[in-house]
Design an enzyme around this catalytic site. Sequence first.
Site, PDB file in Angstrom:
ATOM      1  N   VAL A   9       0.871  -1.167   0.000  1.00  0.00           N
ATOM      2  CA  VAL A   9       0.000   0.000   0.000  1.00  0.00           C
ATOM      3  C   VAL A   9       0.910   1.220   0.000  1.00  0.00           C
ATOM      4  O   VAL A   9       2.093   1.129   0.343  1.00  0.00           O
ATOM      5  CB  VAL A   9      -0.967   0.035   1.210  1.00  0.00           C
ATOM      6  CG1 VAL A   9      -2.011  -1.058   1.096  1.00  0.00           C
ATOM      7  CG2 VAL A   9      -0.225  -0.049   2.518  1.00  0.00           C
ATOM      8  N   SER A  10       0.363   2.367  -0.382  1.00  0.00           N
ATOM      9  CA  SER A  10       1.193   3.553  -0.566  1.00  0.00           C
ATOM     10  C   SER A  10       1.433   4.362   0.697  1.00  0.00           C
ATOM     11  O   SER A  10       2.428   5.066   0.800  1.00  0.00           O
ATOM     12  CB  SER A  10       0.564   4.463  -1.627  1.00  0.00           C
ATOM     13  OG  SER A  10       0.502   3.781  -2.852  1.00  0.00           O
ATOM     14  N   THR A  11       0.508   4.304   1.662  1.00  0.00           N
ATOM     15  CA  THR A  11       0.642   5.147   2.846  1.00  0.00           C
ATOM     16  C   THR A  11       0.536   4.328   4.120  1.00  0.00           C
ATOM     17  O   THR A  11      -0.033   3.236   4.134  1.00  0.00           O
ATOM     18  CB  THR A  11      -0.432   6.253   2.883  1.00  0.00           C
ATOM     19  OG1 THR A  11      -1.708   5.641   3.057  1.00  0.00           O
ATOM     20  CG2 THR A  11      -0.421   7.097   1.622  1.00  0.00           C
TER      21      THR A  11
END
Length: 188
Positions: A9-11
């Site tokens: 996931v990015s964050t």
Amino acid sequence: MAKFGYARVSTLEQDLEIQHERLKKEGCTLIRSEKVSGGSRDHRTELATILDFLRPGDELVVTRLDRLGRDTRDVLNIIHECEQKTAFVTVLDPYVSTKGEMGQIVMTVLGMVAQMERRFIKERQREGIERAKQQGKYKGGKRRIDREAVWRMKNGGYGPSAIARELGCSRMQVYRVLGEDTNSGNAP
């Protein structure tokens, strides 16, 4: 022959649980995951670990192609590295694998779609910021580094590397602060 799952996931706020569950159901014997942008391969140590560990006949499994990367070239390079080790890449949604001849072509097309999606997201973000600026609602991004601390340390004889280590940031961020403030006349 082993199946390795990779979840991303990015964050930090995003959750990996759905990807983990899907990869477990798919029979992955080991799942590595990380919370980092897919825009490039920088700082993606878990992915690098899987790629180093792959052996002939092994399979790298991701839930969606954009979990592997958002840049077509990066995705194709990852697939190429797997193929060099005679390992395979499988994407679950939509299901496609490099085991078949058509898999490589489909992966290339999906990689291009993921890259286009990333560009669209950035464009929508820019448009939203511009609209907010016009309405006087935009306050800018939050500062990630204490500029005064950078200058205090610089004036105290610290070099950029020491400042970065002390503040827990990159040297590039330190250079940026020093360069911006010098150019704008805000240097203490």
